[in-house]
Design a protein around this motif. Structure first.
Motif, PDB file in Angstrom:
ATOM      1  N   MET A  16       0.846  -1.185   0.000  1.00  0.00           N
ATOM      2  CA  MET A  16       0.000   0.000   0.000  1.00  0.00           C
ATOM      3  C   MET A  16       0.888   1.244   0.000  1.00  0.00           C
ATOM      4  N   GLU A  17       0.474   2.243  -0.750  1.00  0.00           N
ATOM      5  CA  GLU A  17       1.268   3.464  -0.888  1.00  0.00           C
ATOM      6  C   GLU A  17       1.290   4.250   0.425  1.00  0.00           C
ATOM      7  N   GLN A  18       2.438   4.839   0.721  1.00  0.00           N
ATOM      8  CA  GLN A  18       2.581   5.645   1.932  1.00  0.00           C
ATOM      9  C   GLN A  18       1.620   6.827   1.894  1.00  0.00           C
ATOM     10  N   LYS A  19       1.071   7.160   3.057  1.00  0.00           N
ATOM     11  CA  LYS A  19       0.098   8.258   3.156  1.00  0.00           C
ATOM     12  C   LYS A  19       0.789   9.507   3.669  1.00  0.00           C
ATOM     13  N   ASN A  20       1.240  10.359   2.746  1.00  0.00           N
ATOM     14  CA  ASN A  20       1.882  11.612   3.139  1.00  0.00           C
ATOM     15  C   ASN A  20       0.896  12.770   3.180  1.00  0.00           C
ATOM     16  N   LEU A  21      -0.246  12.621   2.518  1.00  0.00           N
ATOM     17  CA  LEU A  21      -1.253  13.679   2.489  1.00  0.00           C
ATOM     18  C   LEU A  21      -2.014  13.700   3.812  1.00  0.00           C
ATOM     19  N   ILE A  22      -2.254  14.893   4.313  1.00  0.00           N
ATOM     20  CA  ILE A  22      -3.007  15.082   5.556  1.00  0.00           C
ATOM     21  C   ILE A  22      -4.283  15.832   5.203  1.00  0.00           C
ATOM     22  N   ILE A  23      -5.391  15.440   5.837  1.00  0.00           N
ATOM     23  CA  ILE A  23      -6.702  15.963   5.450  1.00  0.00           C
ATOM     24  C   ILE A  23      -7.364  16.701   6.607  1.00  0.00           C
ATOM     25  N   PHE A  24      -7.634  17.990   6.389  1.00  0.00           N
ATOM     26  CA  PHE A  24      -8.441  18.789   7.309  1.00  0.00           C
ATOM     27  C   PHE A  24      -9.843  18.834   6.712  1.00  0.00           C
ATOM     28  N   LEU A  25     -10.850  18.583   7.540  1.00  0.00           N
ATOM     29  CA  LEU A  25     -12.233  18.602   7.081  1.00  0.00           C
ATOM     30  C   LEU A  25     -13.077  19.555   7.908  1.00  0.00           C
ATOM     31  N   ASP A  26     -13.940  20.297   7.237  1.00  0.00           N
ATOM     32  CA  ASP A  26     -14.992  21.038   7.917  1.00  0.00           C
ATOM     33  C   ASP A  26     -16.044  20.001   8.294  1.00  0.00           C
ATOM     34  N   CYS A  27     -17.050  20.380   9.059  1.00  0.00           N
ATOM     35  CA  CYS A  27     -18.083  19.417   9.453  1.00  0.00           C
ATOM     36  C   CYS A  27     -19.442  19.758   8.834  1.00  0.00           C
ATOM     37  N   GLY A  28     -19.977  20.955   9.144  1.00  0.00           N
ATOM     38  CA  GLY A  28     -21.296  21.338   8.645  1.00  0.00           C
ATOM     39  C   GLY A  28     -21.320  21.468   7.133  1.00  0.00           C
ATOM     40  N   ASP A  29     -22.253  20.781   6.501  1.00  0.00           N
ATOM     41  CA  ASP A  29     -22.417  20.749   5.044  1.00  0.00           C
ATOM     42  C   ASP A  29     -21.176  20.227   4.320  1.00  0.00           C
ATOM     43  N   THR A  30     -20.304  19.559   5.077  1.00  0.00           N
ATOM     44  CA  THR A  30     -19.170  18.833   4.514  1.00  0.00           C
ATOM     45  C   THR A  30     -19.280  17.362   4.924  1.00  0.00           C
ATOM     46  N   ILE A  31     -19.655  17.135   6.187  1.00  0.00           N
ATOM     47  CA  ILE A  31     -19.941  15.784   6.679  1.00  0.00           C
ATOM     48  C   ILE A  31     -21.418  15.698   7.094  1.00  0.00           C
ATOM     49  N   ILE A  32     -21.864  16.679   7.849  1.00  0.00           N
ATOM     50  CA  ILE A  32     -23.248  16.704   8.355  1.00  0.00           C
ATOM     51  C   ILE A  32     -24.086  17.715   7.556  1.00  0.00           C
ATOM     52  N   ASP A  33     -25.299  17.325   7.194  1.00  0.00           N
ATOM     53  CA  ASP A  33     -26.238  18.209   6.495  1.00  0.00           C
ATOM     54  C   ASP A  33     -26.788  19.219   7.504  1.00  0.00           C
ATOM     55  N   GLU A  34     -26.340  20.480   7.395  1.00  0.00           N
ATOM     56  CA  GLU A  34     -26.769  21.515   8.346  1.00  0.00           C
ATOM     57  C   GLU A  34     -28.289  21.676   8.375  1.00  0.00           C
ATOM     58  N   GLY A  35     -28.950  21.382   7.277  1.00  0.00           N
ATOM     59  CA  GLY A  35     -30.410  21.516   7.217  1.00  0.00           C
ATOM     60  C   GLY A  35     -31.162  20.511   8.070  1.00  0.00           C
ATOM     61  N   THR A  36     -30.467  19.478   8.562  1.00  0.00           N
ATOM     62  CA  THR A  36     -31.111  18.441   9.385  1.00  0.00           C
ATOM     63  C   THR A  36     -30.757  18.569  10.863  1.00  0.00           C
ATOM     64  N   GLU A  37     -29.950  19.573  11.214  1.00  0.00           N
ATOM     65  CA  GLU A  37     -29.492  19.705  12.595  1.00  0.00           C
ATOM     66  C   GLU A  37     -30.631  20.058  13.549  1.00  0.00           C
ATOM     67  N   ILE A  38     -30.668  19.361  14.680  1.00  0.00           N
ATOM     68  CA  ILE A  38     -31.604  19.648  15.763  1.00  0.00           C
ATOM     69  C   ILE A  38     -30.777  20.245  16.893  1.00  0.00           C
ATOM     70  N   ARG A  39     -31.196  21.428  17.376  1.00  0.00           N
ATOM     71  CA  ARG A  39     -30.433  22.128  18.420  1.00  0.00           C
ATOM     72  C   ARG A  39     -31.233  22.225  19.713  1.00  0.00           C
ATOM     73  N   ASP A  40     -30.503  22.334  20.836  1.00  0.00           N
ATOM     74  CA  ASP A  40     -31.168  22.525  22.130  1.00  0.00           C
ATOM     75  C   ASP A  40     -31.297  24.017  22.429  1.00  0.00           C
ATOM     76  N   GLY A  41     -31.755  24.355  23.626  1.00  0.00           N
ATOM     77  CA  GLY A  41     -31.982  25.747  24.016  1.00  0.00           C
ATOM     78  C   GLY A  41     -30.731  26.605  24.030  1.00  0.00           C
ATOM     79  N   GLU A  42     -29.555  25.972  24.182  1.00  0.00           N
ATOM     80  CA  GLU A  42     -28.285  26.702  24.181  1.00  0.00           C
ATOM     81  C   GLU A  42     -27.654  26.750  22.793  1.00  0.00           C
ATOM     82  N   ASP A  43     -28.395  26.326  21.768  1.00  0.00           N
ATOM     83  CA  ASP A  43     -27.932  26.331  20.374  1.00  0.00           C
ATOM     84  C   ASP A  43     -26.858  25.276  20.109  1.00  0.00           C
TER      85      ASP A  43
END
Length: 180
Positions: free
Chosen positions: A1-28
């Motif tokens: 397997m090829e060596q993994k030299n690339l490093i990955i930074f990921l956002d979360c909202g609308d990159t992993i999680i669909d922001e339109g489906t988020e359920i929030r509590d009273g503190e947001d």
């Protein structure tokens, strides 16, 4: 397997999680939300293949812990950098520098990092000003898709999370060839 030299930074909202489906509590705080189709498989596949992953996202630690734990993704990440704890928001270089530091990297490593996000003015601009390769996930209609200045022009654009797997493999291969 090829060596993994690339490093990955990921956002979360609308990159992993669909922001339109988020359920929030009273503190947001986000209690739960649905994953974007294919995003969970993308994260798990990259982690299983040995890539180093970091979350670099604007929001609260508890929101992301809730979301990523709910979808069994929390442990896929080496570090999680949030605007709440850094006291800055993207595109601030402080967010990206915090991720570098948490992963024992320096600014010399920026050329082998990609930042994947849904927001040109935050994710792409922040990455570009650090010399990090920017990948724009144009999945959502919630944010603009047209750059307002040169720093908002992404190096790569993908339309679904699963497209990232092949792009990552291609970019990692290029890095390995350059290292020879």
């Amino acid at each position: 397997m090829e060596q993994k030299n690339l490093i990955i930074f990921l956002d979360c909202g609308d990159t992993i999680i669909d922001e339109g489906t988020e359920i929030r509590d009273g503190e947001d705080t986000v209690i739960r939300g649905k994953v974007i189709p294919g995003a969970d498989l993308m994260v798990k596949t990259l982690a299983e293949r040995g890539y180093r992953l970091a979350i670099v996202a604007d929001g609260t630690a508890q929101s992301f812990k809730n979301l990523l734990t709910q979808h069994d993704l929390y442990d896929c990440f080496e570090t999680l950098i949030y605007s709440e704890t850094i006291k800055a928001s993207k595109p601030s270089v402080r967010m990206f520098k915090a991720a570098l530091g948490a992963m024992d990297l320096s600014e010399r490593d920026c050329s082998r990092i990609i930042m994947v996000g849904n927001n040109l003015s935050r994710d792409v601009k922040g990455a570009n000003q650090m010399g990090i390769t920017s990948v724009f996930l144009s999945w959502t209609t919630r944010y603009p898709k047209v750059p307002t200045d040169d720093l908002e022009v992404p190096n790569y654009t993908i339309s679904t999370p699963l497209e990232l797997i092949d792009l990552v493999e291609e970019l990692n291969h290029k890095l390995n060839v350059q290292a020879i």
